[in-house]
Scaffold this motif. Sequence first.
Motif, PDB file in Angstrom:
ATOM      1  N   THR A 252       0.833  -1.209   0.000  1.00 41.71           N
ATOM      2  CA  THR A 252       0.000   0.000   0.000  1.00 41.71           C
ATOM      3  C   THR A 252       0.859   1.247   0.000  1.00 41.71           C
ATOM      4  OG1 THR A 252      -1.760  -1.154   1.215  1.00 41.71           O
ATOM      5  CG2 THR A 252      -1.800   1.253   1.218  1.00 41.71           C
ATOM      6  N   GLY A 293      -4.201   5.647   7.053  1.00 41.21           N
ATOM      7  CA  GLY A 293      -5.656   5.617   6.919  1.00 41.21           C
ATOM      8  C   GLY A 293      -6.099   4.853   5.690  1.00 41.21           C
ATOM      9  N   LEU A 294      -5.447   5.093   4.556  1.00 39.49           N
ATOM     10  CA  LEU A 294      -5.791   4.379   3.319  1.00 39.49           C
ATOM     11  C   LEU A 294      -5.540   2.888   3.463  1.00 39.49           C
ATOM     12  CD1 LEU A 294      -4.310   6.844   0.661  1.00 39.49           C
ATOM     13  CD2 LEU A 294      -6.734   6.446   1.167  1.00 39.49           C
ATOM     14  N   ASP A 295      -4.438   2.541   4.115  1.00 38.67           N
ATOM     15  CA  ASP A 295      -4.135   1.125   4.309  1.00 38.67           C
ATOM     16  C   ASP A 295      -5.174   0.459   5.196  1.00 38.67           C
ATOM     17  OD1 ASP A 295      -2.212  -1.208   4.141  1.00 38.67           O
ATOM     18  OD2 ASP A 295      -2.248  -0.897   6.308  1.00 38.67           O
ATOM     19  N   CYS A 296      -5.627   1.171   6.199  1.00 38.89           N
ATOM     20  CA  CYS A 296      -6.663   0.633   7.089  1.00 38.89           C
ATOM     21  C   CYS A 296      -7.934   0.330   6.305  1.00 38.89           C
ATOM     22  CB  CYS A 296      -6.943   1.626   8.209  1.00 38.89           C
ATOM     23  SG  CYS A 296      -8.119   1.031   9.435  1.00 38.89           S
ATOM     24  N   VAL A 297      -8.310   1.232   5.403  1.00 38.18           N
ATOM     25  CA  VAL A 297      -9.503   1.024   4.572  1.00 38.18           C
ATOM     26  C   VAL A 297      -9.305  -0.181   3.662  1.00 38.18           C
ATOM     27  CG1 VAL A 297     -10.903   1.991   2.716  1.00 38.18           C
ATOM     28  CG2 VAL A 297     -10.181   3.444   4.625  1.00 38.18           C
ATOM     29  N   ILE A 298      -8.143  -0.255   3.031  1.00 40.39           N
ATOM     30  CA  ILE A 298      -7.873  -1.364   2.097  1.00 40.39           C
ATOM     31  C   ILE A 298      -7.879  -2.699   2.818  1.00 40.39           C
ATOM     32  CG2 ILE A 298      -6.085  -2.389   0.627  1.00 40.39           C
ATOM     33  CD1 ILE A 298      -5.322   0.446  -0.229  1.00 40.39           C
ATOM     34  N   ARG A 300      -9.381  -3.611   5.491  1.00 40.75           N
ATOM     35  CA  ARG A 300     -10.642  -4.012   6.129  1.00 40.75           C
ATOM     36  C   ARG A 300     -11.807  -4.140   5.159  1.00 40.75           C
ATOM     37  NH1 ARG A 300     -10.692  -0.528  11.836  1.00 40.75           N
ATOM     38  NH2 ARG A 300      -8.658  -1.280  12.611  1.00 40.75           N
ATOM     39  N   THR A 301     -11.535  -3.983   3.895  1.00 43.44           N
ATOM     40  CA  THR A 301     -12.600  -4.084   2.895  1.00 43.44           C
ATOM     41  C   THR A 301     -12.182  -5.037   1.783  1.00 43.44           C
ATOM     42  OG1 THR A 301     -11.740  -2.245   1.548  1.00 43.44           O
ATOM     43  CG2 THR A 301     -13.249  -1.683   3.345  1.00 43.44           C
ATOM     44  N   ARG A 304      -8.827  -5.298  -0.460  1.00 43.63           N
ATOM     45  CA  ARG A 304      -7.632  -6.111  -0.182  1.00 43.63           C
ATOM     46  C   ARG A 304      -7.161  -6.855  -1.433  1.00 43.63           C
ATOM     47  NH1 ARG A 304      -6.378  -8.059   4.962  1.00 43.63           N
ATOM     48  NH2 ARG A 304      -6.129 -10.145   4.101  1.00 43.63           N
TER      49      ARG A 304
END
Length: 309
Positions: A252, A293-298, A300-301, A304
């Motif tokens: 990411t 933040g972007l990695d957290c979204v990727i 957890r959705t 991935r």
Amino acid sequence: MIMGHVGFGSRFDHFIHAFHMPMFFFVSGLFFRREDASVKDVAVRKARSLLLPYVVFGAFHEVVYSVMQGGIATSELRHLLWENTSGLPIAGALWFLTALYFVDLVYYLLDRYINSMKMLSFIVALIALFGNTINLFCPFRLPWAMDAAFVGLGLYHIARLLINSPDKWEKKLFHLPLTSALLLGGATFLIFLNGYINMRTGTYAIIPLFWVNAVLATLTGLNLSRHMDDRIGRKGNALLRCVKTMGRNSITFLCLNQLVILLWKNFFAQMPPMNGFVKSLAILVLTVIVLMGLDCVIQRTKLRVVIGK
């Protein structure tokens, strides 16, 4: 890598380029394990984890760049599809993904069909030397960062040899007093003794020094990381957890950092003038926060899948 893309001056650039990309290949070699999977299975699995992000993020940045330019970026698209060590739209760091794919696959094949470690080491050394010198006689760059991959293959193999050494010397080394300071001092001196290094462009200056510096600086980083993990990690330090997250989810950060940096640079260009170092530091911190933040979204959705998970 992110600090290099933000920009902290020419001397800092000289310093990190001696080892920061070689370190990626070296660390990848630390995780090599023999497996009984077929060539097809390995090729497909590696393609999903490395080539899929390259295609997805490469296409994404091509679209973004084309919108910014007000038309299809044909030259950048050509580089994305072929010679990806220069001219990539926004995310030039994507070249590493194709290079690592070739390293993983070629090393798997060599290890699978060559039983002698001495012969394997000899062949890898020849391939790596070819990668170091190809720019001296070849008038064009090989596609998909293959020449950089040849050099990366050597770093990958050195890591495999060191981590599997019978006496486990690296554990003894990591626990010696003042090892970090000695390694850092020696590596820094030799890095500035050598010329400018850049694996992406195929620039290696004094080739023997390139190899010494790449390995020595990488061992310095590993040593510092071990001490950080031993002394700070037990306390649950938030900064260390952040660094570990970046390491685990490095795809990411590699694929998106230059776009985020570009946005922040454009933002600060509209602000009142400020000290160059302070501005670079601010861009670095803000970029890391956005990327986390972007990695957290990727992660957890279903996104991935775009990073091969």
